[in-house]
Design an enzyme around this catalytic site. Structure first.
Site, short mmCIF file in Angstrom:
data_model
loop_
_atom_site.label_atom_id
_atom_site.label_comp_id
_atom_site.label_asym_id
_atom_site.label_seq_id
_atom_site.Cartn_x
_atom_site.Cartn_y
_atom_site.Cartn_z
N GLU A 57 27.93 80.28 43.24
CA GLU A 57 27.42 80.02 41.88
C GLU A 57 28.40 79.20 41.05
O GLU A 57 29.58 79.55 40.93
CB GLU A 57 27.10 81.34 41.18
CG GLU A 57 26.48 81.15 39.81
CD GLU A 57 26.00 82.44 39.18
OE1 GLU A 57 25.88 82.49 37.95
OE2 GLU A 57 25.74 83.41 39.93
N LYS A 93 25.67 92.04 36.02
CA LYS A 93 25.56 91.02 37.06
C LYS A 93 26.72 90.04 36.94
O LYS A 93 27.30 89.61 37.94
CB LYS A 93 24.22 90.30 36.94
CG LYS A 93 23.95 89.28 38.06
CD LYS A 93 24.44 87.89 37.73
CE LYS A 93 24.14 86.92 38.85
NZ LYS A 93 24.70 85.57 38.62
N ASP A 99 32.68 95.11 52.13
CA ASP A 99 31.23 95.25 52.14
C ASP A 99 30.68 95.17 50.72
O ASP A 99 30.66 96.16 50.00
CB ASP A 99 30.87 96.59 52.79
CG ASP A 99 29.37 96.78 52.97
OD1 ASP A 99 28.60 96.00 52.38
OD2 ASP A 99 28.98 97.70 53.70
N HIS A 146 28.24 76.53 31.52
CA HIS A 146 27.62 76.74 32.83
C HIS A 146 26.95 75.47 33.32
O HIS A 146 27.11 75.08 34.49
CB HIS A 146 26.60 77.87 32.74
CG HIS A 146 25.88 78.12 34.04
ND1 HIS A 146 26.48 78.74 35.11
CD2 HIS A 146 24.63 77.80 34.44
CE1 HIS A 146 25.63 78.81 36.11
NE2 HIS A 146 24.49 78.25 35.72
#
Length: 437
Positions: free
Chosen positions: A85, A279, A295, A392
């Protein structure tokens, strides 16, 4: 096209590639070439990758990046991050630089307890089961000694076993709730091996217990498995400084601090906001978890459960202003390993560990918590000042231009063009068309 297959796992890699290309792609030759293009040119490295999982036909590459300038407990770190991202690494680096001159990050491991459970059914008197458990508890521990001996020598092992009555949720349902210390290993295989032995001993002892009826002797083991919910394997990371040190262009330090606190309060109160808020935290956490061969699915599941532990999904970070001091912190569960698994197999994972100065599991917990906190600080800082899209979309511009087939010279010119302009797909398309005309 779209045909079933027998014995696919026994095919050679070449045969697997040919079959999938011919049966499930529109242009088989191009598909085969693409899959082979991503093979590692070093045959030994490729063999390692091929043996990580089953039915491998190629490698799926993700960028491996570095976020520098993290000051954690007085030590400098450059943190490896693996993520696709845009703006995540830049944001983390920007937050690290911001706090570099304001005391850096302070961290503390609050606990390292991991959990596993034997789930079983018992049709009988709960008080009899409780007495039986007390009688056999030491036998349960003793019977796992062959599994735990090596871990115990290093200071780990089974720390406790409890009998839990869950019949209020499901008829006849009980648990052996077990806690473990696995030191620098994530410990999944160790925990599951212990649990399966505990289940075996429980069933054998119950079947021979003289005080049980025939029905009570027939203990039914449903499953034995570790839990990825580890609320007592937690770490805290924080930053703090005088409010006056929070200088932001176009906003007073007091207003900036107040808005940051309000943003966190909103994420605490509103689940719709909390999910996106968290998130962003996981952008930072997952990127380091992936880079260090841990993991991320287990980490994600455990952390999101932790975020809902109060009954409502809520913010993982906290903020306050007290006596003129702005404080921003996070507490998260992180069950990690620095030995075993991919940590000793994947060449880039080994390099990532070296870059982090070969941390212990506790040290890695602290580093990863810092990455999550830094990411969240950067996101909130953008949200309460310029807005999230400005930074962004600037970082996303190259992806947009690549998708549009822009040449290197066009990309260079358009990056300069958008330096002081708002980036969007439509704006980039128009600017590229204008440049070409």
């Amino acid at each position: 096209m779209n045909a079933p297959v027998e014995g696919f796992s026994k095919f050679s890699k070449e045969e697997k590639i040919r079959w999938i290309a011919q049966n499930y792609t529109s242009y088989p030759e191009q598909a085969e070439q693409l899959l082979k293009r991503y093979w590692n040119t070093d045959a030994a490295v490729q063999k390692i990758h091929d043996e990580f999982i089953e039915n491998t036909i190629s490698n799926y590459y993700l960028p491996f990046a570095i976020a520098p300038n993290f000051l954690i407990n007085g030590e400098y770190y450059a943190i490896p991050m693996t993520i696709e991202e845009s703006s995540v690494v830049a944001a983390a680096s920007k937050a690290a630089k911001f706090w570099l001159s304001r005391g850096g990050f302070k961290t503390e491991v609050l606990g390292t307890e991991k959990v596993g459970q034997v789930h079983f059914m018992f049709k009988g008197d709960t008080s009899k089961l409780s007495r039986f458990f007390s009688e056999i508890k030491q036998d349960l521990i003793k019977d796992t000694s062959g599994i735990t001996r090596s871990m115990e020598k290093r200071g780990g092992g089974i720390t406790n076993i409890e009998l839990r009555d869950k019949t209020d949720a499901i008829d006849n349902y009980y648990q052996l709730h077990c806690t473990f210390e696995t030191l620098d290993a994530m410990g999944a295989n160790f925990i599951n091996s212990c649990l399966e032995q505990l289940a075996k001993t429980l069933k054998e002892k119950a079947s021979a217990h003289s005080d049980f009826t025939q029905e009570e002797k027939a203990v039914e083991i449903v499953m034995s498995i570790l839990s990825n919910y580890v609320p007592k394997c937690t770490v805290k990371a924080e930053v703090s400084c005088p409010v006056e040190a929070l200088n932001e262009d176009g906003m007073s330090p007091q207003d900036f601090a107040k808005k940051m606190v309000q943003a966190v309060q909103i994420a605490k109160a509103e689940p719709y906001r909390a999910v996106t808020h968290n998130k962003g935290i996981m952008n930072g956490i997952d990127a380091v978890v992936l880079a260090t061969g841990n993991d991320f699915r287990a980490i994600e599941a455990g952390i999101h459960a932790f975020a809902a532990k109060g009954g409502t999904y809520s913010s993982l970070t906290h903020a306050s202003i007290e006596d003129g001091i702005f404080k921003f912190w996070i507490e998260v569960p992180l069950a990690l390993g620095t030995v075993g698994g991919l940590t000793s197999l994947h060449p880039l994972v080994k390099l990532a560990m070296e870059i982090l100065q070969n941390p212990t599991a506790k040290q890695l917990m602290q580093i990863i918590a810092v990455a999550g906190l830094a990411q969240n600080f950067a996101a909130l800082r953008s949200l309460v000042t310029t807005g999230i899209q400005k930074g962004h979309m600037k970082m996303h511009l190259l992806n947009i231009l690549n998708k549009m087939g822009a040449s290197d010279s066009e990309k260079k010119e358009l990056v300069h063009f958008f330096k002081e302009r708002t980036v969007s797909n439509a704006a980039a398309k128009e600017a590229l068309q204008n440049l070409r005309s």
